[in-house]
Design a protein around this motif. Structure first.
Motif, PDB file in Angstrom:
ATOM      1  N   LEU A  81       0.841  -1.211   0.000  1.00 17.96           N
ATOM      2  CA  LEU A  81       0.000   0.000   0.000  1.00 17.96           C
ATOM      3  C   LEU A  81       0.874   1.257   0.000  1.00 17.96           C
ATOM      4  O   LEU A  81       1.731   1.432   0.870  1.00 17.96           O
ATOM      5  N   VAL A  82       0.658   2.095  -0.991  1.00 15.80           N
ATOM      6  CA  VAL A  82       1.369   3.372  -1.114  1.00 15.80           C
ATOM      7  C   VAL A  82       0.345   4.495  -0.995  1.00 15.80           C
ATOM      8  O   VAL A  82      -0.751   4.407  -1.555  1.00 15.80           O
ATOM      9  N   TRP A  83       0.704   5.542  -0.245  1.00 14.89           N
ATOM     10  CA  TRP A  83      -0.216   6.675  -0.055  1.00 14.89           C
ATOM     11  C   TRP A  83      -0.120   7.657  -1.227  1.00 14.89           C
ATOM     12  O   TRP A  83       0.736   8.521  -1.249  1.00 14.89           O
ATOM     13  N   ASP A  84      -1.008   7.483  -2.190  1.00 12.01           N
ATOM     14  CA  ASP A  84      -1.134   8.454  -3.280  1.00 12.01           C
ATOM     15  C   ASP A  84      -2.482   9.158  -3.105  1.00 12.01           C
ATOM     16  O   ASP A  84      -3.153   8.968  -2.084  1.00 12.01           O
ATOM     17  N   HIS A  85      -2.872   9.955  -4.061  1.00  9.68           N
ATOM     18  CA  HIS A  85      -4.118  10.699  -3.877  1.00  9.68           C
ATOM     19  C   HIS A  85      -5.314   9.762  -3.672  1.00  9.68           C
ATOM     20  O   HIS A  85      -6.130   9.963  -2.776  1.00  9.68           O
ATOM     21  N   GLU A  86      -5.367   8.718  -4.493  1.00  4.90           N
ATOM     22  CA  GLU A  86      -6.515   7.812  -4.449  1.00  4.90           C
ATOM     23  C   GLU A  86      -6.597   7.047  -3.126  1.00  4.90           C
ATOM     24  O   GLU A  86      -7.667   6.957  -2.505  1.00  4.90           O
ATOM     25  N   THR A  87      -5.464   6.494  -2.690  1.00  3.96           N
ATOM     26  CA  THR A  87      -5.486   5.680  -1.471  1.00  3.96           C
ATOM     27  C   THR A  87      -5.684   6.550  -0.228  1.00  3.96           C
ATOM     28  O   THR A  87      -6.438   6.183   0.676  1.00  3.96           O
ATOM     29  N   LEU A  88      -5.039   7.714  -0.202  1.00  2.00           N
ATOM     30  CA  LEU A  88      -5.220   8.602   0.961  1.00  2.00           C
ATOM     31  C   LEU A  88      -6.665   9.084   1.044  1.00  2.00           C
ATOM     32  O   LEU A  88      -7.260   9.123   2.125  1.00  2.00           O
ATOM     33  N   SER A  89      -7.226   9.445  -0.110  1.00  3.23           N
ATOM     34  CA  SER A  89      -8.597   9.939  -0.106  1.00  3.23           C
ATOM     35  C   SER A  89      -9.561   8.859   0.377  1.00  3.23           C
ATOM     36  O   SER A  89     -10.460   9.131   1.177  1.00  3.23           O
ATOM     37  N   ALA A  90      -9.356   7.643  -0.073  1.00  4.64           N
ATOM     38  CA  ALA A  90     -10.228   6.539   0.344  1.00  4.64           C
ATOM     39  C   ALA A  90     -10.077   6.250   1.843  1.00  4.64           C
ATOM     40  O   ALA A  90     -11.073   6.036   2.552  1.00  4.64           O
ATOM     41  N   TYR A  91      -8.840   6.251   2.331  1.00 12.55           N
ATOM     42  CA  TYR A  91      -8.603   6.015   3.765  1.00 12.55           C
ATOM     43  C   TYR A  91      -9.224   7.124   4.604  1.00 12.55           C
ATOM     44  O   TYR A  91      -9.921   6.866   5.587  1.00 12.55           O
ATOM     45  N   LEU A  92      -9.002   8.371   4.195  1.00 16.64           N
ATOM     46  CA  LEU A  92      -9.490   9.502   4.997  1.00 16.64           C
ATOM     47  C   LEU A  92     -11.002   9.645   4.928  1.00 16.64           C
ATOM     48  O   LEU A  92     -11.611  10.204   5.836  1.00 16.64           O
ATOM     49  N   GLU A  93     -11.611   9.154   3.879  1.00 15.23           N
ATOM     50  CA  GLU A  93     -13.080   9.233   3.804  1.00 15.23           C
ATOM     51  C   GLU A  93     -13.710   8.350   4.872  1.00 15.23           C
ATOM     52  O   GLU A  93     -14.688   8.725   5.505  1.00 15.23           O
ATOM     53  N   ASN A  94     -13.153   7.169   5.049  1.00 14.47           N
ATOM     54  CA  ASN A  94     -13.722   6.219   6.010  1.00 14.47           C
ATOM     55  C   ASN A  94     -12.637   5.224   6.418  1.00 14.47           C
ATOM     56  O   ASN A  94     -12.520   4.140   5.856  1.00 14.47           O
ATOM     57  N   PRO A  95     -11.839   5.636   7.411  1.00 13.00           N
ATOM     58  CA  PRO A  95     -10.662   4.830   7.774  1.00 13.00           C
ATOM     59  C   PRO A  95     -10.994   3.380   8.105  1.00 13.00           C
ATOM     60  O   PRO A  95     -10.294   2.461   7.685  1.00 13.00           O
ATOM     61  N   LYS A  96     -12.068   3.185   8.846  1.00 12.66           N
ATOM     62  CA  LYS A  96     -12.392   1.819   9.294  1.00 12.66           C
ATOM     63  C   LYS A  96     -12.928   0.951   8.164  1.00 12.66           C
ATOM     64  O   LYS A  96     -12.746  -0.270   8.180  1.00 12.66           O
ATOM     65  N   ALA A  97     -13.579   1.560   7.193  1.00  9.76           N
ATOM     66  CA  ALA A  97     -14.061   0.783   6.047  1.00  9.76           C
ATOM     67  C   ALA A  97     -12.901   0.431   5.119  1.00  9.76           C
ATOM     68  O   ALA A  97     -12.854  -0.669   4.563  1.00  9.76           O
ATOM     69  N   TYR A  98     -11.978   1.375   4.965  1.00 11.37           N
ATOM     70  CA  TYR A  98     -10.864   1.155   4.041  1.00 11.37           C
ATOM     71  C   TYR A  98      -9.906   0.093   4.561  1.00 11.37           C
ATOM     72  O   TYR A  98      -9.426  -0.752   3.798  1.00 11.37           O
ATOM     73  N   LEU A  99      -9.621   0.155   5.845  1.00 15.78           N
ATOM     74  CA  LEU A  99      -8.691  -0.806   6.457  1.00 15.78           C
ATOM     75  C   LEU A  99      -9.285  -1.274   7.784  1.00 15.78           C
ATOM     76  O   LEU A  99      -8.946  -0.756   8.848  1.00 15.78           O
ATOM     77  N   PRO A 100     -10.167  -2.253   7.733  1.00 13.62           N
ATOM     78  CA  PRO A 100     -10.813  -2.730   8.965  1.00 13.62           C
ATOM     79  C   PRO A 100      -9.774  -3.088  10.031  1.00 13.62           C
ATOM     80  O   PRO A 100      -8.758  -3.712   9.724  1.00 13.62           O
ATOM     81  N   LYS A 101     -10.061  -2.656  11.257  1.00 13.07           N
ATOM     82  CA  LYS A 101      -9.199  -2.885  12.434  1.00 13.07           C
ATOM     83  C   LYS A 101      -7.928  -2.042  12.445  1.00 13.07           C
ATOM     84  O   LYS A 101      -7.062  -2.266  13.288  1.00 13.07           O
ATOM     85  N   ASN A 102      -7.813  -1.069  11.526  1.00 12.29           N
ATOM     86  CA  ASN A 102      -6.685  -0.162  11.722  1.00 12.29           C
ATOM     87  C   ASN A 102      -7.010   0.700  12.936  1.00 12.29           C
ATOM     88  O   ASN A 102      -8.178   0.832  13.343  1.00 12.29           O
ATOM     89  N   LYS A 103      -5.986   1.269  13.562  1.00 10.93           N
ATOM     90  CA  LYS A 103      -6.228   1.898  14.874  1.00 10.93           C
ATOM     91  C   LYS A 103      -6.381   3.413  14.836  1.00 10.93           C
ATOM     92  O   LYS A 103      -6.254   4.064  15.876  1.00 10.93           O
ATOM     93  N   MET A 104      -6.668   3.984  13.678  1.00  9.80           N
ATOM     94  CA  MET A 104      -6.966   5.425  13.635  1.00  9.80           C
ATOM     95  C   MET A 104      -8.439   5.634  13.985  1.00  9.80           C
ATOM     96  O   MET A 104      -9.327   5.311  13.201  1.00  9.80           O
ATOM     97  N   SER A 105      -8.680   6.176  15.179  1.00  9.58           N
ATOM     98  CA  SER A 105     -10.054   6.404  15.639  1.00  9.58           C
ATOM     99  C   SER A 105     -10.538   7.745  15.128  1.00  9.58           C
ATOM    100  O   SER A 105     -10.510   8.751  15.840  1.00  9.58           O
ATOM    101  N   PHE A 106     -10.951   7.762  13.904  1.00 10.81           N
ATOM    102  CA  PHE A 106     -11.368   9.007  13.256  1.00 10.81           C
ATOM    103  C   PHE A 106     -12.517   8.674  12.322  1.00 10.81           C
ATOM    104  O   PHE A 106     -12.429   7.718  11.550  1.00 10.81           O
ATOM    105  N   ALA A 107     -13.591   9.453  12.424  1.00 11.65           N
ATOM    106  CA  ALA A 107     -14.809   9.133  11.664  1.00 11.65           C
ATOM    107  C   ALA A 107     -14.590   9.283  10.170  1.00 11.65           C
ATOM    108  O   ALA A 107     -15.238   8.594   9.373  1.00 11.65           O
ATOM    109  N   GLY A 108     -13.716  10.200   9.786  1.00  9.56           N
ATOM    110  CA  GLY A 108     -13.451  10.397   8.365  1.00  9.56           C
ATOM    111  C   GLY A 108     -13.886  11.766   7.892  1.00  9.56           C
ATOM    112  O   GLY A 108     -14.627  12.477   8.573  1.00  9.56           O
ATOM    113  N   LEU A 109     -13.400  12.127   6.721  1.00  8.32           N
ATOM    114  CA  LEU A 109     -13.753  13.405   6.085  1.00  8.32           C
ATOM    115  C   LEU A 109     -14.723  13.079   4.960  1.00  8.32           C
ATOM    116  O   LEU A 109     -14.337  12.498   3.943  1.00  8.32           O
TER     117      LEU A 109
END
Ligand code: HEM
Length: 106
Positions: free
Chosen positions: A61-89
């Protein structure tokens, strides 16, 4: 685009409880985000990532525009069980702005 960077600085207030950027930034609840754009996930020295983030990094996994945007939109949906407790943008423009802001820090 300096306007996007300025908007992104405002959006980044939501991240500051856990993340630092810029000179002298230190790992806190979340890793330092300097240079994160274009880099493989899970690479900050001295930060203990979750197992799923470490596994995603091993899978390339490399953080480019697409992957960062998807992670930041919904961190828990993008990477289930990752530990960033943030609802998303939820707004695309907020994600684009904060990504522009992060890109301004090598
Ligand atoms: C991980 C960005 C909000 C805690 C990450 C990563 C990015 C990121 C890009 C991956 C870093 C890497 O691979 O080295 C952001 C942005 C935020 C935000 C832009 C605001 C819009 C938060 C908040 C918290 C937090 C509010 C704490 C409540 C974490 C943690 C990780 C992380 C703990 C590591 C995740 C893991 O290992 O599973 N963040 N973050 N973040 N963030 Fe955030």
């Amino acid at each position: 685009d300096p306007e996007m960077v300025a908007k992104g600085e405002k959006v980044f207030k939501k991240c500051k409880a856990c993340h630092q950027v810029g000179e002298g930034a230190k790992n806190r609840t979340g890793p330092v985000l300097n240079g994160v754009f274009g880099r493989t996930a899970g690479m900050v020295d001295g930060f203990k990532y979750s197992k799923v983030m470490a596994a995603a990094a091993d899978d390339g996994l490399v953080w480019d525009h697409e992957t960062l945007s998807a992670y930041l939109e919904n961190p828990k949906a993008y990477l289930p069980k990752n530990k960033m407790s943030f609802a998303g943008l939820k707004k695309e423009e907020d994600r684009a702005a904060v990504i522009a802001y992060l890109r301004s820090f090598d």
